[in-house]
Enzyme design. Sequence first.
Site, PDB file in Angstrom:
ATOM      1  N   HIS A  70       0.816  -1.225   0.000  1.00  0.00           N
ATOM      2  CA  HIS A  70       0.000   0.000   0.000  1.00  0.00           C
ATOM      3  C   HIS A  70       0.852   1.280   0.000  1.00  0.00           C
ATOM      4  O   HIS A  70       0.771   2.071  -0.943  1.00  0.00           O
ATOM      5  CB  HIS A  70      -1.008  -0.035   1.142  1.00  0.00           C
ATOM      6  CG  HIS A  70      -1.719   1.253   1.349  1.00  0.00           C
ATOM      7  ND1 HIS A  70      -2.528   1.804   0.373  1.00  0.00           N
ATOM      8  CD2 HIS A  70      -1.718   2.134   2.379  1.00  0.00           C
ATOM      9  CE1 HIS A  70      -3.001   2.964   0.819  1.00  0.00           C
ATOM     10  NE2 HIS A  70      -2.523   3.186   2.028  1.00  0.00           N
ATOM     11  N   HIS A  94       3.477   7.168   5.248  1.00  0.00           N
ATOM     12  CA  HIS A  94       2.238   7.796   5.719  1.00  0.00           C
ATOM     13  C   HIS A  94       1.419   6.951   6.690  1.00  0.00           C
ATOM     14  O   HIS A  94       0.657   7.489   7.476  1.00  0.00           O
ATOM     15  CB  HIS A  94       1.379   8.263   4.531  1.00  0.00           C
ATOM     16  CG  HIS A  94       0.560   7.167   3.919  1.00  0.00           C
ATOM     17  ND1 HIS A  94       1.024   6.376   2.913  1.00  0.00           N
ATOM     18  CD2 HIS A  94      -0.704   6.737   4.189  1.00  0.00           C
ATOM     19  CE1 HIS A  94       0.084   5.499   2.572  1.00  0.00           C
ATOM     20  NE2 HIS A  94      -0.977   5.701   3.335  1.00  0.00           N
ATOM     21  N   GLU A  98       0.045   5.615  12.099  1.00  0.00           N
ATOM     22  CA  GLU A  98      -1.329   5.178  12.301  1.00  0.00           C
ATOM     23  C   GLU A  98      -1.427   3.666  12.499  1.00  0.00           C
ATOM     24  O   GLU A  98      -2.163   3.188  13.344  1.00  0.00           O
ATOM     25  CB  GLU A  98      -2.142   5.589  11.075  1.00  0.00           C
ATOM     26  CG  GLU A  98      -3.623   5.439  11.244  1.00  0.00           C
ATOM     27  CD  GLU A  98      -4.330   6.016  10.037  1.00  0.00           C
ATOM     28  OE1 GLU A  98      -4.145   7.221   9.780  1.00  0.00           O
ATOM     29  OE2 GLU A  98      -5.028   5.269   9.346  1.00  0.00           O
ATOM     30  N   ASP A  99      -0.681   2.920  11.711  1.00  0.00           N
ATOM     31  CA  ASP A  99      -0.879   1.474  11.688  1.00  0.00           C
ATOM     32  C   ASP A  99       0.250   0.654  12.301  1.00  0.00           C
ATOM     33  O   ASP A  99       0.123  -0.548  12.442  1.00  0.00           O
ATOM     34  CB  ASP A  99      -1.116   1.000  10.246  1.00  0.00           C
ATOM     35  CG  ASP A  99      -2.448   1.501   9.715  1.00  0.00           C
ATOM     36  OD1 ASP A  99      -3.351   1.690  10.544  1.00  0.00           O
ATOM     37  OD2 ASP A  99      -2.572   1.704   8.503  1.00  0.00           O
ATOM     38  N   ASP A 160      -3.360   8.268  -1.617  1.00  0.00           N
ATOM     39  CA  ASP A 160      -3.711   7.232  -0.641  1.00  0.00           C
ATOM     40  C   ASP A 160      -5.124   6.718  -0.931  1.00  0.00           C
ATOM     41  O   ASP A 160      -5.376   5.517  -1.022  1.00  0.00           O
ATOM     42  CB  ASP A 160      -3.635   7.871   0.758  1.00  0.00           C
ATOM     43  CG  ASP A 160      -4.019   6.920   1.878  1.00  0.00           C
ATOM     44  OD1 ASP A 160      -3.643   5.738   1.795  1.00  0.00           O
ATOM     45  OD2 ASP A 160      -4.686   7.374   2.828  1.00  0.00           O
ATOM     46  N   ASP A 280     -23.015  10.107 -27.861  1.00  0.00           N
ATOM     47  CA  ASP A 280     -22.758  10.543 -29.225  1.00  0.00           C
ATOM     48  C   ASP A 280     -22.058  11.890 -29.266  1.00  0.00           C
ATOM     49  O   ASP A 280     -21.518  12.291 -30.275  1.00  0.00           O
ATOM     50  CB  ASP A 280     -24.060  10.589 -30.028  1.00  0.00           C
ATOM     51  CG  ASP A 280     -24.376   9.192 -30.549  1.00  0.00           C
ATOM     52  OD1 ASP A 280     -23.472   8.339 -30.459  1.00  0.00           O
ATOM     53  OD2 ASP A 280     -25.489   8.969 -31.009  1.00  0.00           O
TER      54      ASP A 280
HETATM   55 MN    MN Z   1      -2.859   4.680   3.693  1.00  0.00          MN
END
Ligand code: MN
Length: 652
Positions: A70, A94, A98-99, A160, A280
């Site tokens: 990711h 990034h 957070e993770d 992201d 069209d």
């Molecule tokens: Mn992310």
Amino acid sequence: MDTIIHKQYLQLTEQDREPHVDHGSFEDFIRKVLDYNPNADVPLIKKAFWFAHNSHEGQKRHSGEPYFTHPYGVADIMTHVKADSATICAALLHDCVEDCCTKLEDLRKEFGDEIAELVDGLTKIEGKFSTKEDYSAENVRKILIATAKDIRVMIIKLADRLHNMRTLGHLPADRQKRIAEETLNIYAPIAQKLGMREVKGELEDLSLKVLDHEAYMALRNTIAEKRQEREQRTREFIAAIKDALQKRGIEPKVEGRAKYFYSIYQKMKKQSKSFNEIYDLFAIRIIVNTVPECYTALGIIHELWRPVPGRFKDYISLPKANGYQSLHTSVMGTHGKIIEIQIRTQEMHDLAEEGIAAHWRYKGTERDKRFDRKMSWLKQILEWKATSSTAKEFVETLKVDLFENEIVVFTPKGDPISLPEGSTPVDFAYAVHTNLGNQASKALVNGKIVPLDATLKSGDIITIHTQNNAVPSRNWLSFVKTSKAKSKIKSALNIHISDAHHDFVALAPAALLDKIEVLGKHAPLKFSKCCNPAYKDQIIAFFTKDKKITVHKKDCPNLSTLEDNRAADVRWKEDRGSIEIKMKVVVKDRVGLLAELLTLLSQSRVNVKSINTRTKKDRINITFSLQPLGNVNYTTIVNQIRGIRDVIDVKW
Ligand code: MN
């Protein structure tokens, strides 16, 4: 240039060249960066690459792929918009805070303030929120405020979101839907505002795929069926244009323009037309060398094919607010089909396709602060931050402003002011200056007097006459279009917004205003947000320039900046038994919850005089009558209550 790349490559290690890293080796990645930026800070990017890789070690995405795919994917998108080194690093890093268990402070130590700030802007807030909507609204607000300081935050966020939308398939259906809705309502319009047309188009198409899968598939199939016929017609038309322009000495690039599914879908819905009628309309783009050539090409095309009335737009002399420039026209083609044509120079084209990202290239690789400033809507964000009381309200306001089409009007001196479609002279006045708005008494458009609620058009020149003691009329609220005008009028009238959804006002509560006496003067009163005085604090008040009174704590650090001769005499009214307020708390039924609420209230020095409860399905509305037992800051109490598990909403 070659030697620099060569030297940079010498710094690579065996590990850097190893191809097994998820989607590609570091070598593959850095090659893309060096292709557009030979002076990239390779050691720093390399450090960020391996830092992120190692931090996410062992983590998996919903798809089962290693998590690092990711951040790698996001950084890869950033290479397409030719981002600078710090932005590339921040894209790689990034999700580390957070993770993973990485602390922001560690990032700061390793990579410096610039990158740490970017990552911080992209990190979701922690804490408890009563609903998912509140949580996502808070996060949107946070990221926009960070964006107002540094636009690169939003560019990474869009990448992201784009990567997440591309890889959405493995999430549960309800989450897919929520993310797609947020993308369509917030992030795609922001990409549009930043002039990132390709990102916007892909975000919208991916959202449509989730939100109306049937329509998306139908469009895809029909487009595939009609491809041959359409391509044939496009080829013929392109050849005719090229031929005509070359005869007049212009060497153009002419291409058929792919339309995004979502834009076709929207047109079909809006005009309730069938696919054939919409599709069209095929689209051609002509790229020439100079601005004069743009106009010459337009003239030639209008000679050859009949222009459709009302479809010509000159965005070269009157650029859109996001900087977009082109000539637009539609002509009736030989097959009786309408053809949409855009004419522009190469630079205009690059800016239109990549927006702010292309700007990096034209103004050097480092970002250009002047361009940030051109984004006037970003400035507004900081203002909304000051005037909207809840994150939800902030996001609602944002949606309104993002979705409106823009017009560009002019001051008498010729300065362009961009406004949403349907704006009035009052919106214009507030866009120029708050005082011009507050004191507006008369408006002239192109030299003629018009009512203050007249609708402005692109190109109008507007003069506002003011009257010294004038104050805004409450009636203006019924017709102004911009959130800026609304919030300024409200604050001039000192109205605190309250409605069923978010009547929690961050300013002073009405109960406290009732308890203040202003001696000898009458003026709208408010509590200053810098020190947020509570009942029985030592207070002092000042007249503001627009003749309102602001109450500060006596020890407020901002007092030194205020002029003594503006001081107003205020005091707390004699205590007629402390004023009771009502607070309504909506909760899910849970054993022990009421006890928790009562404990919190008594610890906050509030006397609970009565409790009323009403049960509605699985929810309970509890109404407390409260009486303060001293200095009470209700804002803090409300925030604490909101933090309790199973509390859905608090109103007072
Ligand atoms: Mn992310």
